[in-house]
Design a protein around this motif. Structure first.
Motif, mmCIF file in Angstrom:
data_model
loop_
_atom_site.group_PDB
_atom_site.id
_atom_site.type_symbol
_atom_site.label_atom_id
_atom_site.label_comp_id
_atom_site.label_asym_id
_atom_site.label_seq_id
_atom_site.Cartn_x
_atom_site.Cartn_y
_atom_site.Cartn_z
ATOM 1 N N GLU A 133 -3.342 2.974 7.181
ATOM 2 C CA GLU A 133 -2.555 3.375 8.456
ATOM 3 C C GLU A 133 -1.043 3.159 8.448
ATOM 4 O OE1 GLU A 133 -4.847 2.320 11.895
ATOM 5 O OE2 GLU A 133 -6.278 3.830 11.533
ATOM 6 N N GLY A 134 -0.794 1.843 7.706
ATOM 7 C CA GLY A 134 0.417 1.445 7.420
ATOM 8 C C GLY A 134 1.030 2.009 6.713
ATOM 9 N N VAL A 135 0.316 2.637 5.488
ATOM 10 C CA VAL A 135 1.045 3.594 4.449
ATOM 11 C C VAL A 135 1.364 5.042 4.902
ATOM 12 C CG1 VAL A 135 0.406 4.888 2.267
ATOM 13 C CG2 VAL A 135 -0.626 2.534 2.695
ATOM 14 N N THR A 136 0.504 5.576 5.740
ATOM 15 C CA THR A 136 0.632 6.870 6.538
ATOM 16 C C THR A 136 2.134 6.500 7.270
ATOM 17 O OG1 THR A 136 -1.477 6.930 6.455
ATOM 18 C CG2 THR A 136 -0.219 8.628 7.945
ATOM 19 N N ALA A 137 2.125 5.498 8.421
ATOM 20 C CA ALA A 137 3.131 5.345 9.176
ATOM 21 C C ALA A 137 4.458 5.182 8.312
ATOM 22 C CB ALA A 137 2.994 3.936 9.997
ATOM 23 N N ALA A 138 4.345 4.340 7.355
ATOM 24 C CA ALA A 138 5.573 4.049 6.727
ATOM 25 C C ALA A 138 6.138 5.568 6.222
ATOM 26 C CB ALA A 138 5.473 2.992 5.548
ATOM 27 N N ALA A 139 5.258 6.234 5.536
ATOM 28 C CA ALA A 139 5.313 7.474 4.953
ATOM 29 C C ALA A 139 6.071 8.290 5.996
ATOM 30 C CB ALA A 139 4.278 8.096 4.225
ATOM 31 N N LEU A 140 5.644 8.440 7.143
ATOM 32 C CA LEU A 140 6.049 9.417 8.175
ATOM 33 C C LEU A 140 7.808 8.663 8.623
ATOM 34 C CD1 LEU A 140 2.904 10.199 10.143
ATOM 35 C CD2 LEU A 140 4.313 11.841 8.753
ATOM 36 N N GLN A 141 7.652 7.470 8.574
ATOM 37 C CA GLN A 141 8.981 6.995 9.056
ATOM 38 C C GLN A 141 10.031 7.357 7.992
ATOM 39 O OE1 GLN A 141 8.715 2.781 9.752
ATOM 40 N NE2 GLN A 141 8.160 3.014 11.749
ATOM 41 N N ILE A 142 9.639 7.243 6.917
ATOM 42 C CA ILE A 142 10.575 7.446 5.557
ATOM 43 C C ILE A 142 11.091 9.017 5.883
ATOM 44 C CG2 ILE A 142 10.639 7.930 3.196
ATOM 45 C CD1 ILE A 142 9.050 5.197 3.059
ATOM 46 N N THR A 143 10.006 9.870 6.106
ATOM 47 C CA THR A 143 10.407 11.303 6.038
ATOM 48 C C THR A 143 11.311 11.515 7.138
ATOM 49 O OG1 THR A 143 8.168 11.556 5.167
ATOM 50 C CG2 THR A 143 9.288 13.543 6.021
ATOM 51 N N GLU A 144 10.877 10.783 8.400
ATOM 52 C CA GLU A 144 11.698 11.115 9.836
ATOM 53 C C GLU A 144 13.260 10.612 9.431
ATOM 54 O OE1 GLU A 144 9.551 9.420 12.747
ATOM 55 O OE2 GLU A 144 7.946 10.776 12.571
ATOM 56 N N THR A 145 13.216 9.335 8.971
ATOM 57 C CA THR A 145 14.730 8.876 8.937
ATOM 58 C C THR A 145 15.411 9.122 7.582
ATOM 59 O OG1 THR A 145 13.438 6.680 7.870
ATOM 60 C CG2 THR A 145 14.031 6.764 10.583
ATOM 61 N N ASN A 146 14.556 9.788 6.504
ATOM 62 C CA ASN A 146 15.268 9.877 5.427
ATOM 63 C C ASN A 146 15.648 8.837 4.605
ATOM 64 O OD1 ASN A 146 15.056 12.419 4.595
ATOM 65 N ND2 ASN A 146 16.673 13.168 5.942
ATOM 66 N N ASP A 147 15.206 7.816 5.029
ATOM 67 C CA ASP A 147 15.509 6.360 4.355
ATOM 68 C C ASP A 147 14.677 5.867 3.280
ATOM 69 O OD1 ASP A 147 16.413 3.870 3.855
ATOM 70 O OD2 ASP A 147 15.928 2.846 5.807
ATOM 71 N N LEU A 148 15.141 6.217 2.041
ATOM 72 C CA LEU A 148 14.335 5.998 0.916
ATOM 73 C C LEU A 148 14.471 4.468 0.335
ATOM 74 C CD1 LEU A 148 14.967 8.985 -1.256
ATOM 75 C CD2 LEU A 148 12.835 8.512 -0.093
ATOM 76 N N SER A 149 15.157 3.819 1.247
ATOM 77 C CA SER A 149 15.364 2.055 0.829
ATOM 78 C C SER A 149 13.962 1.259 1.379
ATOM 79 C CB SER A 149 16.580 1.721 1.101
ATOM 80 O OG SER A 149 16.746 1.760 2.529
ATOM 81 N N ARG A 150 13.268 2.002 2.543
ATOM 82 C CA ARG A 150 12.282 1.297 3.019
ATOM 83 C C ARG A 150 11.077 1.162 1.959
ATOM 84 N NH1 ARG A 150 11.104 2.046 9.153
ATOM 85 N NH2 ARG A 150 13.003 2.457 9.894
ATOM 86 N N ARG A 151 10.357 0.221 2.210
ATOM 87 C CA ARG A 151 9.246 -0.038 1.443
ATOM 88 C C ARG A 151 8.150 -0.109 2.399
ATOM 89 N NH1 ARG A 151 11.951 2.208 -1.100
ATOM 90 N NH2 ARG A 151 12.901 1.648 -3.252
ATOM 91 N N ILE A 152 6.853 -0.041 1.821
ATOM 92 C CA ILE A 152 5.560 -0.202 2.663
ATOM 93 C C ILE A 152 5.176 -1.682 2.523
ATOM 94 C CG2 ILE A 152 3.189 0.506 2.846
ATOM 95 C CD1 ILE A 152 4.159 3.128 1.705
ATOM 96 N N PRO A 153 5.047 -2.439 3.481
ATOM 97 C CA PRO A 153 4.479 -3.697 3.310
ATOM 98 C C PRO A 153 3.134 -3.974 2.908
ATOM 99 C CG PRO A 153 4.605 -3.331 5.829
ATOM 100 C CD PRO A 153 5.145 -1.788 4.898
ATOM 101 N N LEU A 154 3.083 -4.853 1.914
ATOM 102 C CA LEU A 154 1.787 -5.031 1.185
ATOM 103 C C LEU A 154 0.977 -6.110 2.330
ATOM 104 C CD1 LEU A 154 -0.015 -4.133 -1.075
ATOM 105 C CD2 LEU A 154 0.991 -6.189 -2.180
ATOM 106 N N LEU A 155 -0.069 -5.712 3.191
ATOM 107 C CA LEU A 155 -0.766 -6.602 3.851
ATOM 108 C C LEU A 155 -1.782 -7.283 3.422
ATOM 109 C CD1 LEU A 155 -0.491 -4.354 7.103
ATOM 110 C CD2 LEU A 155 1.114 -6.189 6.424
ATOM 111 N N GLY A 156 -2.546 -6.704 2.647
ATOM 112 C CA GLY A 156 -3.856 -7.020 2.006
ATOM 113 C C GLY A 156 -3.800 -7.622 0.665
ATOM 114 N N PRO A 157 -4.829 -7.729 0.007
ATOM 115 C CA PRO A 157 -4.507 -8.451 -1.623
ATOM 116 C C PRO A 157 -3.940 -7.389 -2.478
ATOM 117 C CG PRO A 157 -6.953 -7.900 -0.962
ATOM 118 C CD PRO A 157 -6.102 -7.844 0.312
#
Ligand code: ADP
Length: 464
Positions: A184-208
């Motif tokens: 869900e974090g991946v989806t949310a981050a991907a959508l945020q990147i699309t909305e903000t056009n900010d390619l410098s964002r990275r998806i945080p690695l929460l699990g192993p």
């Protein structure tokens, strides 16, 4: 239906199926064990009864010893004519057969019978007196306790299964939740990147990091980095092209304005316009060449090239450039045959040697050597100029890249920062390699490695 619900449902269905199957096995095997125990008891009882029972002279039966059968066990002796010849004390006054159907049996038989609403397990054994069939003995056991035990077992199995399913369902839901939440974090981050056009964002690695989701997040982040680099390099490329175009266009416009103001063709202005048009033409040519080379579509001739002859030609041309200010010398020259495009290879040599001359201050020297070893040709162009700053070295083959000090245009004012980029692609399109080593204040050495002709053709014939 969400993936979480679907996964939980599938896992619960599997668990439910397994539990049901194991419950059936447990219940059925317990029933078989209980019933076979009852049957063994009935057999023992029948044997005991037969041991203490004799046919009387009047055609009846008499018991020759006291027998205790237990309150749950019933016994009857029936003659062949269907008359009741004897019965256990707990059946006194009861004239019905315990198992009417089995009365005529010729061998021992077990049957379940419901008599007056009571579940009985009845063993019917034929009796032989003096070699002749006398009648049958029926021994029965009240199955109320066994049925009760089976019922209790069934209830316990169902209750335990329901609790196990509930418990497993909660655990399942929690573990699926934990596993899928990062997605869900991946989806949310991907959508945020699309909305903000900010390619410098990275998806945080929460699990192993090494499980499937971790790998997905890392792959996605890697894609983002590459996309960011690509877009950044496109942006830089556009800015660089714009910048390179602006200067000559400004010069041309300035000269045209000047001629209009003075009302005549000024020779100096015409020369300047011609220079800038030439510069623009070169820029466009270089860009087209680079685009083709980067796409791997650079049209290259495949001829035998005497690299030493090409080097001597370039040397003669470069001598003119070097004038008396730079000492240009060939330290070593071997006869070298290359399979490739003569003009393109000449372009590379000219670029490397003229760079050496261009960036080396007067009084300096540029040394060239061409040798061959182990199927490869080695060309080196070394100068003792100012060198290239360490931070610039990794970028030196990038388009439009110019080291900080040469940004203000080199001495001849013609450099676009495309020469080395083009050289890189030409050499790589010849299956070769180009390297640079440099120390600031000491000089720069470019090394080109190319496969020799016979090596290339033997390599090609091997691969064919
Ligand atoms: P340019 O047309 O600017 O010379 P190149 O692609 O040939 O473009 O070179 C890119 C940059 O690499 C130059 O601007 C310069 O900063 C640096 N460079 C190339 N060759 C040398 C050299 N021999 N000595 C010092 N710097 C060099």
């Amino acid at each position: 239906m969400s993936l979480k619900i679907r996964l939980t449902f599938v896992q619960m269905s599997i668990l439910g199926g397994i539990l049901m199957l194991s419950n059936i096995v447990v219940y059925a095997s317990s029933s078989v064990i209980l019933i076979s125990q009852v049957d063994r008891t009935l057999e023992r009882n029948a044997a005991d009864v037969i041991n203490v029972t004799r046919a009387s002279t009047e055609g009846g039966v008499e018991t020759i010893a006291e027998l205790s059968l237990g309150f749950n066990v019933f016994m009857q002796v029936w003659a062949r004519d269907g008359s009741l010849k004897g019965a256990s004390a707990n059946l006194r006054g009861f004239s019905q057969s315990l198992d009417r159907v089995a009365l005529q049996t010729s061998e021992p038989v077990f049957r379940d019978v419901i008599l007056d609403g009571i579940h009985l397990r009845v063993l019917t054994v034929p009796l032989i007196v003096e070699g002749r069939p006398f009648g049958v003995l029926q021994v029965a056991n009240n199955m109320a306790i066994v049925d009760g035990a089976r019922q209790d077992l069934l209830t316990a199995l169902i209750v335990v299964s329901i609790f196990a399913m509930g418990f497993a369902g909660v655990l399942d839901w929690i573990s699926i939740q934990n596993t899928l939440n990062p997605l869900e974090g991946v989806t949310a981050a991907a959508l945020q990147i699309t909305e903000t056009n900010d390619l410098s964002r990275r998806i945080p690695l929460l699990g192993p990091p090494n499980d499937e989701v971790g790998n997905l997040v890392q792959a996605f982040n890697l894609n983002l980095s590459q996309l960011e680099q690509l877009i950044e390099s496109q942006r830089r490329f556009l800015a660089d092209v714009g910048h390179e175009l602006r200067t000559p266009l400004t010069v041309i416009k300035g000269n045209v304005d000047l001629m209009r103001r003075i009302g005549e063709m000024d020779e100096e202005s015409l020369v300047s316009i011609e220079d800038e048009v030439e510069r623009l033409t070169r820029l466009v040519g270089d860009l087209l060449l680079l685009a083709q080379a980067e796409a791997g579509k650079l049209p290259l001739e495949q001829n035998t090239v005497e690299l030493d002859t090409v080097l001597l030609e370039v040397y003669r041309q470069a001598k003119v450039l070097a004038k008396d200010q730079i000492a240009l010398k060939i330290e070593e020259i071997d006869q070298v045959l290359i399979c490739g495009d003569r003009d393109r290879l000449k372009q590379v040599l000219l670029n490397l040697i003229s760079n050496g001359i261009k960036y080396t201050p007067p009084g300096g020297q540029v040394a060239i050597s061409l040798s061959k070893a182990e199927g490869k040709a080695y060309l080196s162009v070394a100068d003792n100029g100012p060198g290239i700053p360490e931070e610039d070295l990794p970028h030196i083959f990038e388009r439009f890249y110019r080291a900080e000090k040469s940004r203000l245009r080199s001495r001849d004012g013609k450099g676009f920062g495309l020469g080395l980029s083009i050289a890189y692609w030409i050499i790589h399109n010849h299956q070769g390699d180009i390297e640079v080593t440099s120390r600031q204040g000491e000089g720069t050495t470019f090394k080109v490695i190319l496969p020799l002709e016979q090596d290339l053709s033997s390599g090609l014939s091997e691969s064919i």
